[in-house]
Design a protein around this motif. Structure first.
Motif, mmCIF file in Angstrom:
data_model
loop_
_atom_site.group_PDB
_atom_site.id
_atom_site.type_symbol
_atom_site.label_atom_id
_atom_site.label_comp_id
_atom_site.label_asym_id
_atom_site.label_seq_id
_atom_site.Cartn_x
_atom_site.Cartn_y
_atom_site.Cartn_z
ATOM 1 N N PRO A 235 -3.895 57.601 44.700
ATOM 2 C CA PRO A 235 -4.351 56.265 44.525
ATOM 3 C C PRO A 235 -3.060 55.793 42.785
ATOM 4 O O PRO A 235 -3.271 55.990 42.179
ATOM 5 N N TYR A 533 -10.510 61.422 44.910
ATOM 6 C CA TYR A 533 -10.413 60.059 44.602
ATOM 7 C C TYR A 533 -11.187 59.693 46.482
ATOM 8 O O TYR A 533 -11.686 58.386 46.567
ATOM 9 N N TYR A 537 -13.772 56.609 47.032
ATOM 10 C CA TYR A 537 -13.891 54.807 47.637
ATOM 11 C C TYR A 537 -14.486 55.057 48.741
ATOM 12 O O TYR A 537 -15.588 54.403 49.284
ATOM 13 N N SER A 544 -9.784 50.986 43.990
ATOM 14 C CA SER A 544 -8.613 51.723 42.991
ATOM 15 C C SER A 544 -9.161 52.744 43.225
ATOM 16 O O SER A 544 -7.649 53.507 42.881
ATOM 17 N N CYS A 545 -10.292 53.720 43.883
ATOM 18 C CA CYS A 545 -10.103 54.940 44.471
ATOM 19 C C CYS A 545 -9.247 55.101 46.276
ATOM 20 O O CYS A 545 -9.060 56.328 46.437
ATOM 21 N N LYS A 546 -9.095 53.958 46.206
ATOM 22 C CA LYS A 546 -8.155 54.532 48.128
ATOM 23 C C LYS A 546 -7.112 54.715 47.889
ATOM 24 O O LYS A 546 -6.327 54.561 47.609
#
Length: 553
Positions: A235, A533, A537, A544-546
């Motif tokens: 990300p 991450y 998500y 924000s972790c996508k």
């Protein structure tokens, strides 16, 4: 078979050549106009000692390796002359020369509304050619950009652009100031330090994110072997953390190598590598791996470390005097020549200076100089698919030719009406959203200064989704796990996009992907980071972790 179209292609560098190949594959009638006397565009004109900053694995087109059959397992950077040879071999392999007219400059391009055709008039010729579609492939390196300097009229030395330099030996016994911090500036400052009496490197703000050409063991270990899908799916919002982890990993490996294999002694290469890492870390808050362009060339570091007695870094230029430069820190240095490695400006003289083109058409081309204001860097909403700009996107990290190939494939399918563009309003809306995204990732300063800048994997996958050639990674995971591992952790080859979709060549693509060299340690690290991450998500929906590129932009 769809109706054949007559298509004019302006320029025969790598973008013109791959556009021609994809259009011919779709059965269209093409003419290519190249003003120089050879194929290859920029690579026949640049400085003779020039070497690529991306390995041939990343740079090559998806379905043509070239004559060096070992290069998949022993990847390296080609010289500019070797790449020009590769392009000539590409033209021969796909039988493209019959469509190309060399030493033929396009002087005027306009639309004749009486027959709804695009017209091209050539240099010193009354002949006018008619086309249904036009591909603009004259590239982003045609028109030099030299910034203005205060009191430059007083300066008695020479002010040159990078494009004027043919041999490094031209710097012999001179006091040289290199302006810029990109990949070419990195080559120039090392050459100036080696051959010149004194060398200065003027950088206004941050330099690019420094990556050496080779870091994975030997000359067959290009740094971009870790330009992988797992790496570039990290990300973007976590760029600072990722840069710290990446640089710390590199530092630990560097020191361990010295302790275990070099009896605690650091080589000159080790010192240069570490200096580059510390230079990246020093500006991490304003320029991390995801927020700036890559300087995939550590010659800038070598010059400052190896030749520290006669090579200095300086801030921006405040003003010029008759034989010297006053820098922003008020230091003054004697200089014979200033070499501006300050990029190029998009220019379309065949429209800007055309007596036949109307004002609205000239306005469209003026707007197209800001590449990200085109739909996916390719199409002006007011012109639709009648004119395509191919090769006007530059990845912050990665290679340009693979992006050209995807753009060319898309344009060819549009010409055959196998795909269609959104409406004008939809394109304008998507352009606004795209530019906002770029400004979020790469900062408004860089996006407004380097208008062709984009993200390598995100842009590639976006085009691949549009074309319909992005692989189904979930299915491949369950059916071909070995291939899936190479797709995720191996280098980002354009052969990924030949596994499926229009003009797929799955057997050849699979062979290339499986045979290509990959480096395990950093990519396994990135793989586990990506899992973390993705977990945050998918389970906690932390936006924000996508993972980047997993979903449409």
């Amino acid at each position: 078979m769809n109706d054949q179209l007559d298509i004019g292609i302006i320029g025969c560098g790598c973008s013109g050549l791959v556009t021609l190949k994809e259009l011919v594959a779709e059965g269209h009638r093409c003419k290519v106009f190249e003003k120089s006397n050879s194929l290859g565009g920029l690579y026949n004109q640049a400085y003779h000692q020039g070497i690529f900053v991306s390995s041939h694995l990343l740079t090559m087109f998806s379905d043509f390796i070239g004559k060096d059959k070992e290069i998949l397992e022993k990847p390296r950077m080609l010289s500019f002359s070797e790449y020009a040879e590769y392009l000539n071999d590409y033209a021969d392999y796909f039988h493209l020369r019959e469509f190309i007219r060399l030493e033929t400059e396009v002087k005027s391009l306009w639309k004749d509304f009486s027959d709804n055709k695009w017209k091209i008039r050539l240099d010193n010729q009354s002949d006018i050619y008619s086309f249904d579609r036009i591909a603009i492939c004259c590239g982003i390196f045609g028109n030099i950009n030299i910034p203005p300097f205060k009191n430059e009229n007083l300066f008695q030395g020479k002010i040159k652009h990078l494009k004027h330099i043919k041999f490094y030996e031209e710097f012999q016994d001179k006091h040289i100031c290199i302006v810029g911090s990109g990949e070419s500036a990195s080559d120039m400052i090392l050459a100036a330090a080696q051959f010149g009496k004194k060398a200065f490197l003027s950088i206004r703000n941050d330099h690019g994110f420094i990556v050496p050409r080779y870091i994975h063991g030997d000359r067959f270990g290009p740094a971009d072997l870790d330009t992988s899908r797992v790496h570039h799916s990290i990300p973007r919002a976590w760029g600072v953390l990722h840069t710290y982890i990446d640089m710390l990993n590199s530092l630990i490996k560097s020191y361990l190598k010295c302790l275990l294999f070099q009896k605690g002694q650091s080589t000159e290469y080790d010192l240069i590598r570490r200096a580059g890492i510390y230079m990246n870390l020093k500006q991490i808050r304003t320029s991390n791996v995801w927020t700036t362009y890559g300087t995939k060339n550590s010659n800038i570091v070598e010059a400052l470390v190896k030749y520290k007695n006669k090579c200095q870094r300086k801030p921006g230029i405040k003003e010029l005097k008759s034989h010297s430069i006053v820098f922003e820190d008020n230091t003054e240095e004697y200089v014979d020549e200033i070499i501006c490695c300050t990029g190029f400006k998009n220019s379309f003289p065949f429209v800007e200076q055309s007596p036949e083109a109307d004002e609205s058409f000239k306005r469209y081309f003026n707007e197209a100089k800001i590449s990200h204001n085109l739909y996916k860097h390719c199409f002006h909403p007011d012109l639709g698919d009648e004119i395509a700009w191919i090769g006007f996107a530059r990845p912050a990290l990665g290679a340009i030719p693979p992006l050209m190939e995807l753009q060319a494939r898309w344009f060819a399918l549009l010409c055959s009406k196998k795909l269609s563009l959104p409406t004008k309003n939809q394109m304008n809306e998507k352009i606004v959203k795209y530019v906002k995204y770029l400004e979020w990732q790469l900062t408004p300063y860089r996006v407004n200064r380097l208008t062709n800048l984009t993200d390598y994997l995100i842009y590639s996958d976006d085009l691949a989704r549009t074309i319909g050639c992005r692989p189904n990674f979930t299915r491949i995971f369950f059916t071909q796990p070995k291939l899936w591992m190479k797709l995720m952790c191996g280098p980002l080859l354009n052969a990924h996009y030949r596994l499926t979709g229009p003009h797929a060549k799955p057997k050849q693509a699979k062979e290339i992907i499986l045979k290509a060299k990959w480096v395990k340690q950093p990519n396994i690290l990135y793989f586990f980071m990506l899992i973390c991450y993705a977990f945050f998500y998918l389970v906690f929906r932390i936006e924000s972790c996508k993972p980047a590129s997993w979903y449409p932009l």
